[in-house]
Design an enzyme around this catalytic site. Structure first.
Site, mmCIF file in Angstrom:
data_model
loop_
_atom_site.group_PDB
_atom_site.id
_atom_site.type_symbol
_atom_site.label_atom_id
_atom_site.label_comp_id
_atom_site.label_asym_id
_atom_site.label_seq_id
_atom_site.Cartn_x
_atom_site.Cartn_y
_atom_site.Cartn_z
ATOM 1 N N SER A 143 0.972 -1.193 0.057
ATOM 2 C CA SER A 143 0.015 0.075 -0.050
ATOM 3 C C SER A 143 1.022 1.252 0.092
ATOM 4 O O SER A 143 1.893 1.301 0.664
ATOM 5 C CB SER A 143 -0.764 0.096 1.341
ATOM 6 N N TYR A 157 -1.587 -0.284 10.020
ATOM 7 C CA TYR A 157 -1.568 -0.879 8.722
ATOM 8 C C TYR A 157 -0.506 -0.354 7.923
ATOM 9 O O TYR A 157 0.118 -1.247 6.872
ATOM 10 C CB TYR A 157 -3.126 -0.321 8.142
HETATM 11 P P1 NAP Z 1 -11.607 -5.436 0.443
HETATM 12 O O1 NAP Z 1 -12.699 -5.046 -0.523
HETATM 13 O O2 NAP Z 1 -11.841 -5.147 2.051
HETATM 14 O O3 NAP Z 1 -11.413 -7.074 0.349
HETATM 15 C C1 NAP Z 1 -10.757 -7.742 1.239
HETATM 16 C C2 NAP Z 1 -10.588 -9.406 0.998
HETATM 17 O O4 NAP Z 1 -9.631 -9.694 2.043
HETATM 18 C C3 NAP Z 1 -11.769 -10.116 1.162
HETATM 19 O O5 NAP Z 1 -12.112 -10.790 0.291
HETATM 20 C C4 NAP Z 1 -11.858 -10.548 2.407
HETATM 21 O O6 NAP Z 1 -12.480 -11.770 2.637
HETATM 22 C C5 NAP Z 1 -10.516 -10.823 2.602
HETATM 23 N N1 NAP Z 1 -9.550 -11.231 3.659
HETATM 24 C C6 NAP Z 1 -9.482 -10.283 4.958
HETATM 25 N N2 NAP Z 1 -8.946 -10.781 6.010
HETATM 26 C C7 NAP Z 1 -8.694 -12.267 5.589
HETATM 27 C C8 NAP Z 1 -8.356 -13.278 6.149
HETATM 28 N N3 NAP Z 1 -7.687 -12.973 7.583
HETATM 29 N N4 NAP Z 1 -7.869 -14.433 5.248
HETATM 30 C C9 NAP Z 1 -8.416 -14.291 4.069
HETATM 31 N N5 NAP Z 1 -9.039 -13.636 3.463
HETATM 32 C C10 NAP Z 1 -9.074 -12.366 3.969
HETATM 33 O O7 NAP Z 1 -10.069 -4.909 0.349
HETATM 34 P P2 NAP Z 1 -9.294 -4.344 -0.983
HETATM 35 O O8 NAP Z 1 -9.560 -2.785 -0.957
HETATM 36 O O9 NAP Z 1 -9.694 -4.886 -2.173
HETATM 37 O O10 NAP Z 1 -7.854 -4.445 -0.419
HETATM 38 C C11 NAP Z 1 -6.918 -5.677 -1.139
HETATM 39 C C12 NAP Z 1 -5.620 -5.372 -0.894
HETATM 40 O O11 NAP Z 1 -5.248 -4.234 -1.400
HETATM 41 C C13 NAP Z 1 -5.376 -5.448 0.815
HETATM 42 O O12 NAP Z 1 -4.166 -5.934 1.016
HETATM 43 C C14 NAP Z 1 -5.226 -3.931 0.764
HETATM 44 O O13 NAP Z 1 -4.477 -3.479 2.043
HETATM 45 C C15 NAP Z 1 -4.501 -3.358 -0.256
HETATM 46 N N6 NAP Z 1 -4.740 -1.974 -0.651
HETATM 47 C C16 NAP Z 1 -5.981 -1.585 -0.893
HETATM 48 C C17 NAP Z 1 -6.194 -0.110 -1.175
HETATM 49 C C18 NAP Z 1 -7.563 0.477 -1.361
HETATM 50 O O14 NAP Z 1 -7.579 1.721 -1.423
HETATM 51 N N7 NAP Z 1 -8.554 -0.235 -1.477
HETATM 52 C C19 NAP Z 1 -5.065 0.734 -1.094
HETATM 53 C C20 NAP Z 1 -3.772 0.237 -0.994
HETATM 54 C C21 NAP Z 1 -3.683 -1.204 -0.572
HETATM 55 P P3 NAP Z 1 -14.105 -11.733 3.430
HETATM 56 O O15 NAP Z 1 -14.836 -10.843 2.509
HETATM 57 O O16 NAP Z 1 -14.407 -13.076 3.292
HETATM 58 O O17 NAP Z 1 -13.938 -11.199 4.517
#
Ligand code: NAP
Length: 245
Positions: A143, A157
């Protein structure tokens, strides 16, 4: 033989967009999720409706036993593990460190960094030439927070993602002669549910040089490139996809 790509947290958000794009490239996608079975099944359904292949597997990646079961299920499939996308991650409410509970800090590190370590360790056992594998690709989703530290918001985080960056650099060197490439993508603000606890996406737009929030597909496209042969000389790289931030 199917080329299997495992994506943790592949059911929603960036993970979902990435699962759909990976499947289009002809990989068999293993979509890991933690608890939201419906979203995982819907993503699998969408992939299958396109005539592509996917399977949803429940596992909490912060728990070692779950990770071992996840990989056991992959071992029982017809194919070889070619790629791992360490995408699952959690973000808690905005808070200065002084008010963070032990459990919050522990959960953030267990999911965001220990979970990625455990999945990478198990993937290496299947991919490594030294373990009679054929090589492969590991892609860590970091991130932009790792660069800025996120003071008063989510320093836990940001620090866990800083650890992901260091993990990527070290593991890439550790595996460079073993035909396993390890890279990271550092997304900026991307429109997903991770921001739902405090929706501030609108207000941060002004801080982004391109003046817009990113889309999950814009991260997925980079994962596809890193999985492909076109990234054959890239390892230990951390790619910023953040609209210039
Ligand atoms: P999201 O929409 O909240 O989706 C999170 C996903 O991770 C879901 O499929 C969830 O499964 C799964 N998950 C969470 N905890 C878990 C665990 N302990 N074991 C297995 N699966 C787990 O998140 P996102 O925004 O797509 O983010 C994806 C990645 O990108 C993350 O690493 C995040 O830090 C990174 N990121 C995101 C952003 C942003 O702005 N969105 C920016 C920088 C980095 P369930 O639904 O079953 O709980």
């Amino acid at each position: 033989m199917n080329k299997i790509v495992l994506i943790t947290g592949g059911s929603r958000g960036i993970g979902k967009a990435t699962s759909l794009e990976i499947a289009k490239q002809g990989y068999f996608v293993c979509i890991n999720y933690k608890g939201d079975k419906k979203s995982a099944e819907n993503t699998v359904k969408e992939i299958k409706a396109n005539g592509e292949e996917a399977l949803a597997i429940k596992a909490d990646i912060s728990i070692e036993k779950d990770v071992l079961n996840l990989f056991k299920q992959i071992d029982s499939m017809n194919g070889i593990l070619y790629g791992l996308v360490n995408n699952a991650g959690i973000l808690n409410k905005q808070s200065p460190l002084v008010n963070m509970t032990y459990n919050r800090i522990k959960d953030t590190f267990h999911t965001n960094i220990i979970g990625s370590f455990l999945c990478a360790r198990e993937a290496i056992k299947r991919m490594s030439l030294k373990c009679n594998g054929k090589g492969g690709k590991i892609i860590n989703i970091s991130s932009g927070a790792s660069k800025f530290g996120s003071p008063n918001e989510y320093i836990d985080y940001a620090s866990s993602k800083g650890a992901i960056d260091t993990f990527t650099i070290g593991l890439a060197k550790e595996l460079a002669e073993d035909n396993i490439q390890v890279n990271a993508i550092r997304p900026g603000f991307i429109d997903t549910d991770i921001h739902q606890t405090y929706n501030r996406l609108e207000s941060v737009k002004a801080l982004i040089p391109m003046k817009r929030i990113g889309k999950p597909i814009e991260i997925a496209n980079a994962v596809v490139w890193l999985l492909s042969d076109k990234s054959s000389y890239t390892t230990g790289a951390i790619i910023d996809i953040a609209g210039g931030k």
